[in-house]
Design an enzyme around this catalytic site. Structure first.
Site, mmCIF file in Angstrom:
data_model
loop_
_atom_site.group_PDB
_atom_site.id
_atom_site.type_symbol
_atom_site.label_atom_id
_atom_site.label_comp_id
_atom_site.label_asym_id
_atom_site.label_seq_id
_atom_site.Cartn_x
_atom_site.Cartn_y
_atom_site.Cartn_z
ATOM 1 N N VAL A 11 33.509 32.560 36.194
ATOM 2 C CA VAL A 11 33.892 32.489 34.784
ATOM 3 C C VAL A 11 34.144 31.044 34.345
ATOM 4 C CG1 VAL A 11 35.734 33.091 33.144
ATOM 5 C CG2 VAL A 11 34.788 34.829 34.658
ATOM 6 N N GLY A 258 30.588 48.109 42.228
ATOM 7 C CA GLY A 258 31.302 47.161 43.092
ATOM 8 C C GLY A 258 31.602 45.926 42.277
ATOM 9 N N CYS A 261 35.112 42.837 39.526
ATOM 10 C CA CYS A 261 35.837 43.264 38.322
ATOM 11 C C CYS A 261 36.163 44.758 38.267
ATOM 12 C CB CYS A 261 35.058 42.847 37.085
ATOM 13 S SG CYS A 261 35.038 41.052 36.884
#
Ligand code: NAD
Length: 432
Positions: A11, A258, A261
């Site tokens: 991110v 999976g 998150c």
């Protein structure tokens, strides 16, 4: 604007690079010295389509910098983004130690009004906690804003540059106006920016991810019923998805969700609801279904080989938790591999991008191929665990010639059943 991004992972690096692409001056900070060294040497430490080109351009134009020093990073920053890990703690609730640790450090070093923006996925009430932590030491004014990130790995750059929506939680007019200016280049073509209070913003992220996880588990349940009653989930999926109230996306059954998150966010919402004395019944079921689904192919594999798995050679296509990423966190492929190793199977794997990360987990316990055909030589079976597009149109004659067996266990429904069976394979997929 001058921006600091704390935490330079999937991110942080994508956000930092995309903000730089819009003309901002960005400095990304990380405690991982090796990662920062790599970045300073012009190397992108993760696989994410389109990222490298933007990264190189913005470094060249002197808008994107890297450091290990929080103090240096925030010196001139008007806005500080936190893109830090929030992994599940032992009880499943989000571990806020990274976020609160940085908040404490920031309180000691802030020397002017700054907007601190939390991009990490955090439980309701975290903005207040971060604010209180900073305030313990801060001598200047500041605002803490919630700005959850909705990018998808594999499409992260595109998602960041053209977001479906931007969600900002703040009750400060000053912070609101700064956030509006910062996001203007991303929302000018009409993509909305929604302002709300911090708690609603924090919950929006968990609600979105938990709903998507629910869709996946729901479809996996439908697929399991399809198998029992002789229906075909492909037809059911298209039939139901054509209803505009439902929509066609995210209705593909498989071997479970999976990644970094969905599993942790579902767990965290269950936990934070329970802390508010609410039993989130649907999400408990979503989790149970997903746990079962991750290894749903195993009984079929055991059955096919009459329980005699020891010594068999099985090839696995796909190690990443989904295509177009090198991320292996909570990857269903890894759960399968563990079960195969327990059954003393010789496991040979291939993934276009996730092999290096997988080596750190399994080391020499499994073999890693250079391409997806090599690992098929003398294999008794092939398992497909990740739907990379390169697996969608293989040379089946070549596969047949290389393999000793002729069975394919497809956890991602890549092929038409009749097509594969006509080619002489025994084919197991999900819900068909
Ligand atoms: P990541 O593990 O890829 O990156 C986190 C980075 O923070 C790491 O590089 C780590 O070294 C660094 N870090 C840890 N402590 C630090 C400190 N004290 N100072 C500076 N850096 C520090 O994680 P990610 O996947 O980028 O996720 C970050 C957050 O964003 C999480 O809360 C996640 O839930 C959320 N999120 C992730 C995604 C995704 O697709 N990965 C999407 C949306 C939201």
């Amino acid at each position: 604007m001058k921006i600091a991004v704390v935490g330079t992972g999937y991110v942080g690096l994508v956000s930092g690079t995309c903000f730089a692409e819009m003309g901002n001056n960005v400095i990304c900070v990380d405690i991982d010295e090796k990662k920062v060294e790599k970045l300073k040497n012009g190397k992108v430490p993760i696989y994410e389509p389109q990222l490298e080109m933007l990264f190189e351009r913005n470094i060249k134009q002197d808008r994107l910098h890297f450091t290990t020093s929080l103090q240096d990073a925030i010196k001139e920053a008007q806005v500080i983004f936190l893109a830090l890990p929030t992994p599940p703690g032992e009880d499943g609730s989000a571990d806020l130690s990274y976020v609160l640790g940085v908040a404490e450090d920031l309180g000691k070093i802030l020397d002017k009004y700054t907007v601190i923006v939390n991009k990490s996925t955090v439980p309701v009430g975290t903005a207040d906690k971060v604010s209180a932590k900073i305030a313990e030491n801060a001598k200047v004014d500041f605002d803490v804003v919630s700005n959850p990130e909705f990018l998808r790995e594999g499409f992260a750059v595109d998602d960041f540059l053209k977001p479906d929506r931007v969600v900002v939680g703040t009750r400060s007019d000053k912070a609101k106006s700064i956030m509006e200016d910062l996001y203007k280049p991303f929302t000018r073509s009409g993509n909305p920016i929604y302002f709300m209070d911090e708690k609603s913003s924090e919950l929006t992220k968990y609600a979105a991810n938990s709903f998507l996880a629910t869709k996946i588990s729901f479809m996996n349940e439908i697929a399991n019923v399809c198998e029992l009653v002789g229906a075909n989930v492909d037809h059911v999926r298209i039939g139901m998805g054509s209803d505009t109230r439902i929509g066609k996306r995210f209705l593909f059954p498989g071997i479970g969700y999976g990644g970094s998150c969905f599993p942790k966010d579902v767990k965290a919402l269950i936990k934070s609801s329970s802390a508010a004395n609410y039993n989130f019944e649907i999400l408990n079921a979503v989790e149970t279904v997903n746990e079962r689904q991750k290894t749903i192919l195993m009984p079929r594999i055991k059955n096919y080989f009459n329980g005699a798995l020891a010594g068999k050679k099985i090839a696995v296509w796909g190690l990443a938790f989904k295509p177009n990423t090198d991320d292996i966190r909570e990857a269903p492929a890894h759960y399968m591999i563990r079960e195969l190793l327990d059954a003393q199977v010789e496991v040979h794997t291939f993934d276009p991008e996730a092999t290096e990360n997988t080596k750190e987990i399994f080391g020499d316990d499994i073999a890693y191929g250079e391409n997806y055909y090599d690992i098929l030589k003398d294999a008794d079976a092939l398992i497909i665990a990740t739907e990379w597009s390169v697996f969608r149109n293989p040379d089946f004659d070549k596969i047949k010639n290389l393999m000793k067996g002729n069975v394919i266990f497809d956890g991602r429904n890549l092929f038409e059943t009749s097509q594969i069976e006509n080619l002489g394979f025994t084919y197991f997929s999900i819900g068909r």
